[in-house]
Design an enzyme around this catalytic site. Structure first.
Site, PDB file in Angstrom:
ATOM      1  N   TYR A 279      37.782  49.795  33.019  1.00 23.91           N
ATOM      2  CA  TYR A 279      37.616  48.510  33.696  1.00 23.91           C
ATOM      3  C   TYR A 279      36.142  48.397  34.120  1.00 23.91           C
ATOM      4  O   TYR A 279      35.561  49.370  34.607  1.00 23.91           O
ATOM      5  CB  TYR A 279      38.550  48.482  34.908  1.00 23.91           C
ATOM      6  CG  TYR A 279      38.423  47.226  35.719  1.00 23.91           C
ATOM      7  CD1 TYR A 279      38.950  46.022  35.252  1.00 23.91           C
ATOM      8  CD2 TYR A 279      37.774  47.230  36.940  1.00 23.91           C
ATOM      9  CE1 TYR A 279      38.825  44.864  35.991  1.00 23.91           C
ATOM     10  CE2 TYR A 279      37.655  46.074  37.688  1.00 23.91           C
ATOM     11  CZ  TYR A 279      38.177  44.892  37.210  1.00 23.91           C
ATOM     12  OH  TYR A 279      38.049  43.758  37.942  1.00 23.91           O
TER      13      TYR A 279
ATOM     14  N   ARG B  20      42.992  49.709  60.940  1.00 22.60           N
ATOM     15  CA  ARG B  20      42.264  50.386  59.857  1.00 22.60           C
ATOM     16  C   ARG B  20      42.883  51.751  59.564  1.00 22.60           C
ATOM     17  O   ARG B  20      42.724  52.311  58.484  1.00 22.60           O
ATOM     18  CB  ARG B  20      40.758  50.511  60.184  1.00 22.60           C
ATOM     19  CG  ARG B  20      39.963  51.237  59.106  1.00 22.60           C
ATOM     20  CD  ARG B  20      38.470  50.866  59.059  1.00 22.60           C
ATOM     21  NE  ARG B  20      37.874  50.676  60.363  1.00 22.60           N
ATOM     22  CZ  ARG B  20      37.504  51.662  61.177  1.00 22.60           C
ATOM     23  NH1 ARG B  20      37.654  52.918  60.816  1.00 22.60           N
ATOM     24  NH2 ARG B  20      36.987  51.390  62.355  1.00 22.60           N
TER      25      ARG B  20
ATOM     26  N   LYS C 209      47.308  42.711  40.312  1.00 25.19           N
ATOM     27  CA  LYS C 209      47.828  42.345  39.006  1.00 25.19           C
ATOM     28  C   LYS C 209      49.364  42.342  39.041  1.00 25.19           C
ATOM     29  O   LYS C 209      49.933  41.642  39.838  1.00 25.19           O
ATOM     30  CB  LYS C 209      47.253  43.304  37.961  1.00 25.19           C
ATOM     31  CG  LYS C 209      45.739  43.578  38.129  1.00 25.19           C
ATOM     32  CD  LYS C 209      44.863  42.369  37.882  1.00 25.19           C
ATOM     33  CE  LYS C 209      43.407  42.562  38.301  1.00 25.19           C
ATOM     34  NZ  LYS C 209      42.724  43.723  37.752  1.00 25.19           N
TER      35      LYS C 209
ATOM     36  N   ASP D 241      44.538  55.365  36.402  1.00 21.45           N
ATOM     37  CA  ASP D 241      44.664  53.959  36.802  1.00 21.45           C
ATOM     38  C   ASP D 241      45.882  53.391  36.074  1.00 21.45           C
ATOM     39  O   ASP D 241      45.861  53.230  34.854  1.00 21.45           O
ATOM     40  CB  ASP D 241      43.375  53.208  36.428  1.00 21.45           C
ATOM     41  CG  ASP D 241      43.405  51.733  36.827  1.00 21.45           C
ATOM     42  OD1 ASP D 241      44.508  51.161  36.922  1.00 21.45           O
ATOM     43  OD2 ASP D 241      42.321  51.154  37.022  1.00 21.45           O
TER      44      ASP D 241
HETATM   45  C1  LIG Z   1      41.564  44.489  38.065  1.00 20.99           C
HETATM   46  C2  LIG Z   1      41.485  45.939  37.771  1.00 20.99           C
HETATM   47  C3  LIG Z   1      40.845  46.818  38.654  1.00 20.99           C
HETATM   48  C4  LIG Z   1      40.137  46.353  39.900  1.00 20.99           C
HETATM   49  O1  LIG Z   1      41.040  45.811  40.820  1.00 20.99           O
HETATM   50  P1  LIG Z   1      40.654  44.702  41.932  1.00 20.99           P
HETATM   51  O2  LIG Z   1      41.938  44.483  42.629  1.00 20.99           O
HETATM   52  O3  LIG Z   1      40.145  43.497  41.203  1.00 20.99           O
HETATM   53  O4  LIG Z   1      39.592  45.306  42.782  1.00 20.99           O
HETATM   54  C5  LIG Z   1      40.857  48.157  38.339  1.00 20.99           C
HETATM   55  N1  LIG Z   1      41.443  48.615  37.207  1.00 20.99           N
HETATM   56  C6  LIG Z   1      42.053  47.807  36.338  1.00 20.99           C
HETATM   57  C7  LIG Z   1      42.688  48.372  35.112  1.00 20.99           C
HETATM   58  C8  LIG Z   1      42.097  46.432  36.577  1.00 20.99           C
HETATM   59  O5  LIG Z   1      42.702  45.617  35.706  1.00 20.99           O
END
Ligand SMILES: *Cc1c(COP(=O)(O)O)cnc(C)c1O
Length: 397
Positions: free
Chosen positions: A111, A58, A210, A185
């Site tokens: 998001y 962790r 992603k 982000d």
């Molecule tokens: C998918 C996504 C998230 C969240 O990510 P997870 O891996 O599903 O927890 C946050 N921001 C954006 C822009 C996303 O596309």
């Protein structure tokens, strides 16, 4: 040996090495929860921070450390921290930045789960959250106060593809108060297309689920930024508050995905450009939101801060909700699914899927029409993706 002057492709492949006494080309998966100490004194020295070394997964793990080094290198950050999901990274970064009484200013288009974290989670614990349209810098100036600790946004925004000017927002926030942490982000772009830290942001968060992983088989996230902040996220935010630790196996898959990031992004962008041009000329489509189109509002800012316009397209069909849904159901190659950034082209219809609980008024307020379709353009041959859409859109025209 990796040098700063080396190119992106070289660094995505070679940056970050895990301890590897056998000389394996691909780093081993350190599938272990804990690490053996030579003595209780050595354990004590590691806990006291007097000796480098692993303690417990962790707090750190060699396979995870490898992808952290890779991502930090690619984002141009001093340090990076891997997390079990994008939301694990975002919640860790935000909980590590504020206390009750502090304020966060964020863009209003977010998001969905980030929106919920800010709107419900943070507010519940006494953090004031102001959501506004950051594409107008007056709105940011109005929202900043002496209690503002964080300015948070995504660009391009989901699902409208709105573009926010990173350098302008960061400068405006820092001119107001130099210690405001501007967090971006960068999921839709990855460091191959956009590097917010080089534009004045203080930290970057990612859903590595992603494009960074890119193969649809991992849920993961990252925080990247200066050593102090990432250290606080690691030794307090992630260790004590969220516990959102990435598993060594998922870190291994991520390390593999990252090696091809640039060529995947080039192909996603090239395919999206062709598909956007097809949609723009199709009579069943009323609007195409793609940063690469000259007709798109954020086109110029996107061209300044992004290497290429990305692999995500939103479009508005003239059809109503039922007809739009029926058309998408007839797609044969493209897959109806949420998520993005995978090899497969993924199609999402917010009005019947992610935003199905919204009333007509709420959809309108969020800028989501009944015919809005979000497409994560995959790596298939572009002619085949276009043919699949043509077959279902022609009858609507
Ligand atoms: C998918 C996504 C998230 C969240 O990510 P997870 O891996 O599903 O927890 C946050 N921001 C954006 C822009 C996303 O596309």
């Amino acid at each position: 040996m990796i040098h700063k002057s080396m190119g992106f492709a070289t660094r995505q492949i070679h940056a970050g090495k895990a301890e590897n006494s056998a000389g394996a080309l691909c780093a081993p998966i350190y599938q272990t929860s804990t690490f053996e100490f030579a003595s209780v004194e050595q354990g004590g020295a590691r806990f006291a921070g007097k000796e480098e070394g692993y303690i417990y997964s962790r707090l750190g793990n060699p396979t995870t450390a490898l992808v952290e080094a890779k991502l930090a290198n690619l984002e141009g950050a001093e340090d990076a921290l891997a997390a079990a999901s994008g939301m694990g990274a975002i919640s860790t970064a935000l909980w590590s930045s504020v206390s009750a009484g502090d304020e966060i200013v964020a863009d209003e288009t977010l998001y969905g789960c980030t929106y919920s974290l800010l709107e419900h989670g943070m507010r519940q614990f006494g953090v004031k959250v102001t959501l506004t349209d950051l594409s107008r810098v007056e709105n940011l100036k109005k929202a900043l106060t002496d209690k503002t600790k964080v300015v948070y946004f995504e660009t391009p925004c989901n699902p409208t593809m709105k573009i926010l000017n990173i350098a302008l927002i960061a400068k405006t926030a820092h001119d107001f108060k130099s210690d405001i942490r501007v967090i971006v982000d960068n999921t839709f772009c990855t460091p191959y297309l956009q590097r917010p830290l080089s534009l004045g942001a203080n930290a970057v968060v990612h859903s590595a689920t992603k494009y960074l992983n890119g193969h649809g088989d991992v849920i993961a996230g990252f925080i990247a930024g200066d050593k102090d902040f990432v250290g606080r996220c690691r030794m307090f935010g992630l260790k004590d508050l969220t516990g959102a630790v990435l598993s060594p196996f998922d870190a291994f898959l991520l390390a593999r995905g990252l090696k091809t990031l640039d060529i995947r992004m080039e192909r996603h962008c090239a395919n999206a450009k062709k598909l956007a041009a097809f949609f723009e000329n199709h009579p069943a489509v009323s609007k195409v939101c793609y940063p690469g189109l000259a007709s798109f509002e954020g086109h110029e800012t996107a061209a300044e801060q992004m290497r290429l316009p990305g692999g995500m397209i939103s479009l508005e069909l003239k059809a109503d909700k039922a007809a739009a849904a029926a058309a998408l159901n007839k797609l044969e190659l493209c897959t109806v699914a949420v998520s993005l950034g995978d090899a497969e082209t993924l199609v999402e219809h917010p009005a019947t899927m992610t935003h199905s609980t919204y009333s007509a008024e709420e959809l309108k307020a969020a800028g989501i029409s009944e015919g809005l379709v979000r497409i994560s353009v995959g790596l298939e041959d572009p002619e085949d993706i276009i043919a699949d859409f043509k077959a279902v859109l022609d009858p609507l025209a």
